[in-house]
Design a protein around this motif. Structure first.
Motif, PDB file in Angstrom:
ATOM      1  N   VAL A 149     137.779  32.294 -39.674  1.00  0.00           N
ATOM      2  CA  VAL A 149     138.620  33.019 -38.709  1.00  0.00           C
ATOM      3  C   VAL A 149     137.869  34.244 -38.172  1.00  0.00           C
ATOM      4  O   VAL A 149     137.858  34.518 -36.978  1.00  0.00           O
ATOM      5  CB  VAL A 149     139.958  33.453 -39.352  1.00  0.00           C
ATOM      6  N   ARG A 150     137.185  34.946 -39.060  1.00  0.00           N
ATOM      7  CA  ARG A 150     136.445  36.114 -38.616  1.00  0.00           C
ATOM      8  C   ARG A 150     135.334  35.717 -37.633  1.00  0.00           C
ATOM      9  O   ARG A 150     135.127  36.366 -36.609  1.00  0.00           O
ATOM     10  CB  ARG A 150     135.828  36.820 -39.817  1.00  0.00           C
ATOM     11  N   ASP A 153     136.639  34.981 -34.256  1.00  0.00           N
ATOM     12  CA  ASP A 153     136.916  36.213 -33.508  1.00  0.00           C
ATOM     13  C   ASP A 153     135.632  36.751 -32.878  1.00  0.00           C
ATOM     14  O   ASP A 153     135.618  37.191 -31.730  1.00  0.00           O
ATOM     15  CB  ASP A 153     137.531  37.261 -34.433  1.00  0.00           C
ATOM     16  N   ARG A 154     134.568  36.672 -33.621  1.00  0.00           N
ATOM     17  CA  ARG A 154     133.262  37.130 -33.117  1.00  0.00           C
ATOM     18  C   ARG A 154     132.858  36.300 -31.892  1.00  0.00           C
ATOM     19  O   ARG A 154     132.364  36.839 -30.900  1.00  0.00           O
ATOM     20  CB  ARG A 154     132.236  36.979 -34.239  1.00  0.00           C
ATOM     21  N   LEU A 156     134.871  34.769 -29.894  1.00  0.00           N
ATOM     22  CA  LEU A 156     135.740  35.144 -28.772  1.00  0.00           C
ATOM     23  C   LEU A 156     135.166  36.361 -28.049  1.00  0.00           C
ATOM     24  O   LEU A 156     135.201  36.442 -26.822  1.00  0.00           O
ATOM     25  CB  LEU A 156     137.158  35.445 -29.267  1.00  0.00           C
ATOM     26  N   ASP A 197     149.679  32.641 -39.038  1.00  0.00           N
ATOM     27  CA  ASP A 197     148.743  33.701 -39.452  1.00  0.00           C
ATOM     28  C   ASP A 197     147.520  33.709 -38.532  1.00  0.00           C
ATOM     29  O   ASP A 197     147.118  34.750 -38.014  1.00  0.00           O
ATOM     30  CB  ASP A 197     148.253  33.452 -40.890  1.00  0.00           C
ATOM     31  N   ASP A 200     148.364  34.832 -35.068  1.00  0.00           N
ATOM     32  CA  ASP A 200     148.575  36.289 -35.003  1.00  0.00           C
ATOM     33  C   ASP A 200     147.243  37.023 -34.916  1.00  0.00           C
ATOM     34  O   ASP A 200     147.099  38.000 -34.189  1.00  0.00           O
ATOM     35  CB  ASP A 200     149.306  36.780 -36.266  1.00  0.00           C
ATOM     36  N   ILE A 201     146.282  36.546 -35.687  1.00  0.00           N
ATOM     37  CA  ILE A 201     145.009  37.264 -35.768  1.00  0.00           C
ATOM     38  C   ILE A 201     144.148  37.024 -34.528  1.00  0.00           C
ATOM     39  O   ILE A 201     143.627  37.955 -33.922  1.00  0.00           O
ATOM     40  CB  ILE A 201     144.258  36.864 -37.054  1.00  0.00           C
ATOM     41  N   LEU A 202     143.997  35.779 -34.140  1.00  0.00           N
ATOM     42  CA  LEU A 202     143.080  35.479 -33.030  1.00  0.00           C
ATOM     43  C   LEU A 202     143.752  35.626 -31.658  1.00  0.00           C
ATOM     44  O   LEU A 202     143.066  35.868 -30.666  1.00  0.00           O
ATOM     45  CB  LEU A 202     142.508  34.070 -33.183  1.00  0.00           C
ATOM     46  N   ALA A 203     145.057  35.449 -31.625  1.00  0.00           N
ATOM     47  CA  ALA A 203     145.825  35.642 -30.383  1.00  0.00           C
ATOM     48  C   ALA A 203     145.304  34.818 -29.216  1.00  0.00           C
ATOM     49  O   ALA A 203     145.103  35.325 -28.118  1.00  0.00           O
ATOM     50  CB  ALA A 203     145.883  37.124 -30.021  1.00  0.00           C
TER      51      ALA A 203
END
Lengths: 268, 88
Positions: A149-150, A153-154, A156, A197, A200-203
């Motif tokens: 997930v992290r 995000d990177r 993105l 979850d 919510d985090i990555l949106a």
């Protein structure tokens, strides 16, 4: 106008190639002329997942270097009409890709194909940047697990700053989330991040959920995109994903734990 | 694990997914506010400032807080130095 879609994730081993293969195959099965390109130069694997490893003569780097033309390098899938594969080179490294060469190849492919699916290598170096640079849309493959997930995000962040669209101030790359290796029973026990979850985090909007399933390994063992397999499982999840991508409304499946015998007995 | 626990296996003692989400929210928020891609010289600058400061006053490791604010084309380096309470 051809659409270029990058399948990316940052982290390795989350299912990029599996997703690229099944997404491209699914688009082709729905009647759209589709080509899928392996950008993982030096570690090619898309050919194996697609079952055409013995038919690779020329590859993407040959085309970029003018050692072969596209017609020679494109491999037509034997099972699915409308589907072609452009393999990565196995003997070169990521530096063999350059922006001009990639752009020239994509432009040429855009004359013949409706969808160009770019299977990104893991990481955030040159190969991954090349795969996303010309994208119109991006499929971000994520496992319900912290490092994946992290890294998503990177990625993105890179899509919004390092792509051609972002640099030219054009409409941003359209982002889609695909969660793979999802195990609803473990989510139910609170052991695994849920779709909510991750959302919510990555949106970013969810395009598909692929359950953790043994059919995925079976399919890659036999060189068959899993989308060609059983509709009741991962294959069906990929077909749903393709349908949603094409604008259809499909309810999410494979997000609830299968009820055990006692659950059903007790009406839970 | 007592034998009765077998029947309680559905109610989990530590739902680790909750912890995962909380930890992710912190790191993702950090990157998205731009603090994740601070310039490479940042940590060294922070150490140097701290060293200069320590020539004159006794301060702790966290006395110097730095942040880059981006407003359009403009980058503002925000420095926050906490001095120890003055002794008169």
């Amino acid at each position: 106008m051809a659409k270029i879609i990058v399948v990316t994730s940052g982290k390795g081993g989350v299912g990029k190639t599996t997703t690229s293969a099944s997404f491209a195959a699914g688009l082709a099965m729905r009647g759209h002329k589709t080509v899928v390109i392996d950008f993982d130069v030096g570690l090619r694997n898309l050919d194996l997942i697609m079952g055409c490893e013995r038919r690779v003569v020329f590859d993407f780097v040959n085309v970029i270097n003018g050692e072969a033309n596209l017609k020679q390098a494109l491999i037509r899938d034997k099972r699915i009409d409308n589907l072609s594969i452009l393999a990565a080179s196995q003997t070169r490294d990521k530096d063999a890709l350059n922006e001009e060469g990639v752009e020239r190849t994509l432009n040429k492919l855009a004359e013949d194909f409706e969808y160009i699916v770019c299977d990104s290598p893991a990481g955030i170096e040159k190969g991954a940047l090349m795969a996303m640079h010309f994208a119109d849309e991006a499929v971000i493959v994520t496992n319900p697990e912290v490092s994946s997930v992290r890294d998503s995000d990177r990625v993105l962040g890179m899509l919004s700053s390092k792509t051609k669209r972002s640099m030219e101030g054009a409409e941003p790359v359209k982002e889609h989330l695909v969660v793979t290796r999802y195990a609803p029973s473990r989510v139910g026990k609170g052991e695994m991040l849920s779709l909510d979850d991750i959302g919510d985090i990555l949106a970013i909007p969810l395009l598909g959920v692929v359950p953790e399933s043994e059919t995925v390994l079976n399919a890659s063992n036999s060189g068959m995109p899993v989308v060609l397999e059983n509709n009741a499982d991962a294959g069906g999840a990929y077909m749903d994903m393709v349908a949603r991508f094409l604008g259809e409304d499909r309810p999410l499946r494979f997000t609830q734990a299968r009820k055990g015998f006692f659950d059903r007995l007790m009406g839970r | 694990m007592g034998w009765l626990d077998v029947f309680r296996s559905s109610e989990k003692k530590n739902p680790s997914a909750k912890l995962a989400k909380e930890r992710l929210q912190v790191v993702v928020a950090h990157r998205r506010t731009g603090r994740g891609d601070q310039p490479a010289y940042f940590p060294q600058l922070q150490q140097d400032l701290l060293a200069v400061l320590r020539k004159y006053v006794e301060v702790g490791e966290d006395a110097v807080q730095m942040e880059i604010e981006r407003e359009g084309d403009l980058e503002v380096l925000e420095l926050n130095i906490t001095l120890p309470e003055a002794r008169h």
